[in-house]
Design a protein around this motif. Structure first.
Motif, PDB file in Angstrom:
ATOM      1  N   ARG A  24       0.847  -1.186   0.000  1.00  0.00           N
ATOM      2  CA  ARG A  24       0.000   0.000   0.000  1.00  0.00           C
ATOM      3  C   ARG A  24       0.887   1.242   0.000  1.00  0.00           C
ATOM      4  O   ARG A  24       2.090   1.155   0.203  1.00  0.00           O
ATOM      5  CB  ARG A  24      -0.893  -0.005   1.224  1.00  0.00           C
ATOM      6  N   ALA A  25       0.279   2.361  -0.185  1.00  0.00           N
ATOM      7  CA  ALA A  25       1.019   3.622  -0.184  1.00  0.00           C
ATOM      8  C   ALA A  25       1.186   4.150   1.246  1.00  0.00           C
ATOM      9  O   ALA A  25       1.079   5.346   1.502  1.00  0.00           O
ATOM     10  CB  ALA A  25       0.326   4.643  -1.074  1.00  0.00           C
ATOM     11  N   ASN A  26       1.476   3.239   2.183  1.00  0.00           N
ATOM     12  CA  ASN A  26       1.736   3.641   3.573  1.00  0.00           C
ATOM     13  C   ASN A  26       3.055   4.402   3.622  1.00  0.00           C
ATOM     14  O   ASN A  26       4.068   3.901   3.145  1.00  0.00           O
ATOM     15  CB  ASN A  26       1.913   2.422   4.486  1.00  0.00           C
ATOM     16  N   PRO A  27       3.086   5.582   4.237  1.00  0.00           N
ATOM     17  CA  PRO A  27       4.373   6.251   4.421  1.00  0.00           C
ATOM     18  C   PRO A  27       5.265   5.413   5.332  1.00  0.00           C
ATOM     19  O   PRO A  27       4.800   4.836   6.312  1.00  0.00           O
ATOM     20  CB  PRO A  27       4.008   7.569   5.108  1.00  0.00           C
ATOM     21  N   VAL A  28       6.533   5.326   4.988  1.00  0.00           N
ATOM     22  CA  VAL A  28       7.508   4.590   5.795  1.00  0.00           C
ATOM     23  C   VAL A  28       8.387   5.625   6.500  1.00  0.00           C
ATOM     24  O   VAL A  28       9.125   6.360   5.849  1.00  0.00           O
ATOM     25  CB  VAL A  28       8.364   3.643   4.920  1.00  0.00           C
ATOM     26  N   THR A  29       8.280   5.679   7.814  1.00  0.00           N
ATOM     27  CA  THR A  29       9.029   6.669   8.584  1.00  0.00           C
ATOM     28  C   THR A  29      10.474   6.257   8.817  1.00  0.00           C
ATOM     29  O   THR A  29      11.307   7.085   9.166  1.00  0.00           O
ATOM     30  CB  THR A  29       8.368   6.935   9.946  1.00  0.00           C
ATOM     31  N   GLY A  30      10.762   4.984   8.624  1.00  0.00           N
ATOM     32  CA  GLY A  30      12.117   4.477   8.799  1.00  0.00           C
ATOM     33  C   GLY A  30      12.127   2.985   8.531  1.00  0.00           C
ATOM     34  O   GLY A  30      11.085   2.355   8.416  1.00  0.00           O
ATOM     35  N   VAL A  31      13.323   2.444   8.414  1.00  0.00           N
ATOM     36  CA  VAL A  31      13.496   1.003   8.251  1.00  0.00           C
ATOM     37  C   VAL A  31      14.293   0.520   9.451  1.00  0.00           C
ATOM     38  O   VAL A  31      15.353   1.062   9.755  1.00  0.00           O
ATOM     39  CB  VAL A  31      14.234   0.661   6.939  1.00  0.00           C
ATOM     40  N   HIS A  32      13.745  -0.453  10.154  1.00  0.00           N
ATOM     41  CA  HIS A  32      14.365  -0.945  11.382  1.00  0.00           C
ATOM     42  C   HIS A  32      14.553  -2.455  11.253  1.00  0.00           C
ATOM     43  O   HIS A  32      13.670  -3.147  10.764  1.00  0.00           O
ATOM     44  CB  HIS A  32      13.457  -0.625  12.578  1.00  0.00           C
ATOM     45  N   ILE A  33      15.699  -2.941  11.690  1.00  0.00           N
ATOM     46  CA  ILE A  33      15.987  -4.375  11.674  1.00  0.00           C
ATOM     47  C   ILE A  33      16.046  -4.859  13.111  1.00  0.00           C
ATOM     48  O   ILE A  33      16.726  -4.252  13.944  1.00  0.00           O
ATOM     49  CB  ILE A  33      17.332  -4.663  10.982  1.00  0.00           C
ATOM     50  N   SER A  34      15.326  -5.941  13.411  1.00  0.00           N
ATOM     51  CA  SER A  34      15.337  -6.452  14.773  1.00  0.00           C
ATOM     52  C   SER A  34      15.012  -7.939  14.811  1.00  0.00           C
ATOM     53  O   SER A  34      14.164  -8.408  14.066  1.00  0.00           O
ATOM     54  CB  SER A  34      14.320  -5.713  15.644  1.00  0.00           C
ATOM     55  N   GLU A  35      15.682  -8.621  15.719  1.00  0.00           N
ATOM     56  CA  GLU A  35      15.365 -10.016  16.029  1.00  0.00           C
ATOM     57  C   GLU A  35      14.888 -10.135  17.473  1.00  0.00           C
ATOM     58  O   GLU A  35      14.793 -11.235  18.002  1.00  0.00           O
ATOM     59  CB  GLU A  35      16.588 -10.913  15.792  1.00  0.00           C
ATOM     60  N   LEU A  36      14.581  -9.015  18.093  1.00  0.00           N
ATOM     61  CA  LEU A  36      14.077  -9.034  19.463  1.00  0.00           C
ATOM     62  C   LEU A  36      12.657  -9.585  19.512  1.00  0.00           C
ATOM     63  O   LEU A  36      11.867  -9.365  18.591  1.00  0.00           O
ATOM     64  CB  LEU A  36      14.077  -7.622  20.052  1.00  0.00           C
ATOM     65  N   ALA A  37      12.312 -10.258  20.606  1.00  0.00           N
ATOM     66  CA  ALA A  37      10.942 -10.732  20.789  1.00  0.00           C
ATOM     67  C   ALA A  37       9.976  -9.553  20.903  1.00  0.00           C
ATOM     68  O   ALA A  37       8.814  -9.657  20.524  1.00  0.00           O
ATOM     69  CB  ALA A  37      10.846 -11.620  22.023  1.00  0.00           C
ATOM     70  N   ASP A  38      10.467  -8.431  21.400  1.00  0.00           N
ATOM     71  CA  ASP A  38       9.651  -7.219  21.478  1.00  0.00           C
ATOM     72  C   ASP A  38      10.491  -6.010  21.077  1.00  0.00           C
ATOM     73  O   ASP A  38      11.149  -5.388  21.911  1.00  0.00           O
ATOM     74  CB  ASP A  38       9.091  -7.021  22.877  1.00  0.00           C
ATOM     75  N   PRO A  39      10.473  -5.658  19.798  1.00  0.00           N
ATOM     76  CA  PRO A  39      11.251  -4.509  19.349  1.00  0.00           C
ATOM     77  C   PRO A  39      10.571  -3.162  19.593  1.00  0.00           C
ATOM     78  O   PRO A  39      11.158  -2.114  19.347  1.00  0.00           O
ATOM     79  CB  PRO A  39      11.398  -4.765  17.845  1.00  0.00           C
ATOM     80  N   THR A  40       9.329  -3.170  20.085  1.00  0.00           N
ATOM     81  CA  THR A  40       8.560  -1.926  20.167  1.00  0.00           C
ATOM     82  C   THR A  40       9.177  -0.820  21.021  1.00  0.00           C
ATOM     83  O   THR A  40       8.965   0.344  20.705  1.00  0.00           O
ATOM     84  CB  THR A  40       7.112  -2.190  20.615  1.00  0.00           C
ATOM     85  N   PRO A  41       9.963  -1.113  22.069  1.00  0.00           N
ATOM     86  CA  PRO A  41      10.568   0.007  22.802  1.00  0.00           C
ATOM     87  C   PRO A  41      11.520   0.847  21.945  1.00  0.00           C
ATOM     88  O   PRO A  41      11.837   1.975  22.298  1.00  0.00           O
ATOM     89  CB  PRO A  41      11.335  -0.671  23.940  1.00  0.00           C
TER      90      PRO A  41
END
Length: 122
Positions: A24-41
């Protein structure tokens, strides 16, 4: 600001929609790479999150919980790197994603994340 649709167009077969989905044409504010079980912080919302699924690929329950955390935090796009952990989306993801307005993409194994263009403001 670049959109997920533009990223997919620019990267072609290096980053493409998962079967049954479209970018979709969702704006992407950044690209983040993570293998954490909870990367949200470490995320603000609006990012394209790239992962191999290492932290949640074992069970449908872990996958469902992971997606729930992302959705609650406003992550709208997810790129799954094919390779050592997964070669397709985990079975538990599709039901978990049914209420999540997100886009799913594949990154082939050995695709360098540095090929993702940097989002720009505007």
């Amino acid at each position: 600001m670049i959109t997920l649709l533009q990223l997919g167009t620019e990267l072609g077969r290096s980053f493409y929609p998962a079967s049954g989905t479209t970018f979709r044409a969702n704006p992407v504010t950044g690209v983040h790479i993570s293998e954490l079980a909870d990367p949200t912080p470490y995320l603000e919302g609006g990012e394209l999150l790239l992962t191999t699924g290492m932290s949640f690929a074992d069970t449908a329950e872990a996958s469902t919980e992971y997606l729930g955390r992302l959705a609650a935090h406003g992550i709208t796009s997810l790129g799954l790197g094919l390779g050592p952990w997964l070669d397709e989306f985990p079975p538990g993801w599709r039901p978990a994603a049914s209420g999540w307005a997100s886009s799913w993409g594949w990154c082939p194994m050995r695709f360098p994340s540095s090929r993702f263009p940097a989002p720009t403001g505007g």
